[in-house]
Design a protein around this motif. Sequence first.
Motif, PDB file in Angstrom:
ATOM      1  N   HIS A 149       0.832  -1.213   0.000  1.00  0.00           N
ATOM      2  CA  HIS A 149       0.000   0.000   0.000  1.00  0.00           C
ATOM      3  C   HIS A 149       0.865   1.263   0.000  1.00  0.00           C
ATOM      4  O   HIS A 149       0.550   2.238  -0.688  1.00  0.00           O
ATOM      5  N   SER A 150       1.952   1.232   0.761  1.00  0.00           N
ATOM      6  CA  SER A 150       2.855   2.388   0.810  1.00  0.00           C
ATOM      7  C   SER A 150       3.458   2.655  -0.561  1.00  0.00           C
ATOM      8  O   SER A 150       3.535   3.807  -1.002  1.00  0.00           O
ATOM      9  N   ILE A 151       3.895   1.596  -1.234  1.00  0.00           N
ATOM     10  CA  ILE A 151       4.507   1.760  -2.557  1.00  0.00           C
ATOM     11  C   ILE A 151       3.474   2.266  -3.562  1.00  0.00           C
ATOM     12  O   ILE A 151       3.755   3.165  -4.357  1.00  0.00           O
ATOM     13  N   TYR A 152       2.269   1.712  -3.514  1.00  0.00           N
ATOM     14  CA  TYR A 152       1.208   2.205  -4.412  1.00  0.00           C
ATOM     15  C   TYR A 152       0.936   3.693  -4.177  1.00  0.00           C
ATOM     16  O   TYR A 152       0.758   4.449  -5.129  1.00  0.00           O
ATOM     17  N   ASP A 153       0.908   4.098  -2.908  1.00  0.00           N
ATOM     18  CA  ASP A 153       0.691   5.516  -2.596  1.00  0.00           C
ATOM     19  C   ASP A 153       1.815   6.381  -3.170  1.00  0.00           C
ATOM     20  O   ASP A 153       1.565   7.448  -3.727  1.00  0.00           O
ATOM     21  N   LEU A 154       3.063   5.913  -3.027  1.00  0.00           N
ATOM     22  CA  LEU A 154       4.203   6.672  -3.546  1.00  0.00           C
ATOM     23  C   LEU A 154       4.165   6.763  -5.072  1.00  0.00           C
ATOM     24  O   LEU A 154       4.549   7.782  -5.642  1.00  0.00           O
ATOM     25  N   ILE A 155       3.692   5.725  -5.714  1.00  0.00           N
ATOM     26  CA  ILE A 155       3.549   5.752  -7.177  1.00  0.00           C
ATOM     27  C   ILE A 155       2.470   6.754  -7.563  1.00  0.00           C
ATOM     28  O   ILE A 155       2.654   7.568  -8.480  1.00  0.00           O
ATOM     29  N   ASP A 156       1.337   6.731  -6.825  1.00  0.00           N
ATOM     30  CA  ASP A 156       0.245   7.674  -7.094  1.00  0.00           C
ATOM     31  C   ASP A 156       0.675   9.123  -6.852  1.00  0.00           C
ATOM     32  O   ASP A 156       0.179  10.040  -7.514  1.00  0.00           O
ATOM     33  N   GLU A 157       1.597   9.323  -5.912  1.00  0.00           N
ATOM     34  CA  GLU A 157       2.082  10.665  -5.602  1.00  0.00           C
ATOM     35  C   GLU A 157       3.218  11.098  -6.529  1.00  0.00           C
ATOM     36  O   GLU A 157       3.864  12.114  -6.302  1.00  0.00           O
ATOM     37  N   ASN A 158       3.491  10.302  -7.569  1.00  0.00           N
ATOM     38  CA  ASN A 158       4.555  10.565  -8.545  1.00  0.00           C
ATOM     39  C   ASN A 158       5.942  10.649  -7.922  1.00  0.00           C
ATOM     40  O   ASN A 158       6.783  11.423  -8.359  1.00  0.00           O
ATOM     41  N   VAL A 159       6.201   9.864  -6.902  1.00  0.00           N
ATOM     42  CA  VAL A 159       7.521   9.816  -6.288  1.00  0.00           C
ATOM     43  C   VAL A 159       8.382   8.792  -7.040  1.00  0.00           C
ATOM     44  O   VAL A 159       9.587   8.976  -7.181  1.00  0.00           O
ATOM     45  N   PHE A 160       7.743   7.720  -7.536  1.00  0.00           N
ATOM     46  CA  PHE A 160       8.461   6.654  -8.220  1.00  0.00           C
ATOM     47  C   PHE A 160       7.926   6.418  -9.625  1.00  0.00           C
ATOM     48  O   PHE A 160       6.716   6.515  -9.857  1.00  0.00           O
ATOM     49  N   ASP A 161       8.845   6.068 -10.528  1.00  0.00           N
ATOM     50  CA  ASP A 161       8.497   5.466 -11.808  1.00  0.00           C
ATOM     51  C   ASP A 161       8.662   3.970 -11.596  1.00  0.00           C
ATOM     52  O   ASP A 161       9.527   3.540 -10.816  1.00  0.00           O
ATOM     53  N   VAL A 162       7.857   3.181 -12.276  1.00  0.00           N
ATOM     54  CA  VAL A 162       7.920   1.737 -12.075  1.00  0.00           C
ATOM     55  C   VAL A 162       8.273   1.034 -13.370  1.00  0.00           C
ATOM     56  O   VAL A 162       8.021   1.536 -14.463  1.00  0.00           O
ATOM     57  N   ALA A 163       8.879  -0.130 -13.224  1.00  0.00           N
ATOM     58  CA  ALA A 163       9.200  -0.993 -14.356  1.00  0.00           C
ATOM     59  C   ALA A 163       9.106  -2.433 -13.874  1.00  0.00           C
ATOM     60  O   ALA A 163       9.077  -2.699 -12.664  1.00  0.00           O
ATOM     61  N   GLU A 164       9.077  -3.346 -14.841  1.00  0.00           N
ATOM     62  CA  GLU A 164       8.983  -4.756 -14.476  1.00  0.00           C
ATOM     63  C   GLU A 164      10.266  -5.193 -13.784  1.00  0.00           C
ATOM     64  O   GLU A 164      10.231  -5.884 -12.781  1.00  0.00           O
ATOM     65  N   GLY A 165      11.395  -4.814 -14.305  1.00  0.00           N
ATOM     66  CA  GLY A 165      12.676  -5.043 -13.649  1.00  0.00           C
ATOM     67  C   GLY A 165      13.064  -6.495 -13.510  1.00  0.00           C
ATOM     68  O   GLY A 165      12.334  -7.411 -13.867  1.00  0.00           O
ATOM     69  N   ASN A 166      14.267  -6.687 -12.975  1.00  0.00           N
ATOM     70  CA  ASN A 166      14.829  -8.017 -12.789  1.00  0.00           C
ATOM     71  C   ASN A 166      14.730  -8.397 -11.313  1.00  0.00           C
ATOM     72  O   ASN A 166      15.730  -8.508 -10.629  1.00  0.00           O
ATOM     73  N   SER A 167      13.519  -8.602 -10.830  1.00  0.00           N
ATOM     74  CA  SER A 167      13.283  -8.905  -9.426  1.00  0.00           C
ATOM     75  C   SER A 167      12.413 -10.153  -9.330  1.00  0.00           C
ATOM     76  O   SER A 167      11.455 -10.313 -10.085  1.00  0.00           O
TER      77      SER A 167
END
Length: 181
Positions: A149-167
């Motif tokens: 939920h915290s990460i989703y909130d940060l994405i919604d607040e435009n703090v992070f760009d997301v990618a599929e990545g190697n995880s």
Amino acid sequence: MANLNDLTVSLLDKLSKEIGIKPSKKDKKDYKISKIESAGIEEPRLSQLIQKYYEQKSIPKKTSKDQISELKGRVKLLEEQVKFLMSEISVSKISLVKEDDRDILTVTTDLAEIKKFIKSIISPGESITIDELIEINEIQKIPLITLKHSIYDLIDENVFDVAEGNSRQKIGGKIGLLTRK
């Protein structure tokens, strides 16, 4: 002084065998007692036998190794649950609410504090995989759903760009890499 009613059914069966009566598993306790009383055993002998088996009743049963190992396993599980709860408490706010003359304890996690911590460990322009994020000790104390939920909130607040990545671990099945804007 003990009487036949004080004995357990299994002890009554043992007493019956000793005086020559073949006990039946189907018989009720009262019937077993009446069979023993009508067997014609002299009163002193019967009292002696009742006392003998009554003393066996009061001896505590030994715990088997299986019971002890099961108990150890249950204690270990409880210890792990307590550790988990303690970690929850360290990142949560606990409040006591009165409702219908009862005290209700509520535990709420402060998402703002978690988001602030995540932002503090990733500088603008840097990237981190979800695997790397989860390996951080302080993050391990946060329940996975709260972290999500915290990460989703940060994405919604435009703090992070997301990618599929190697995880290996992914949030929502797709988000594996976070890049700070």
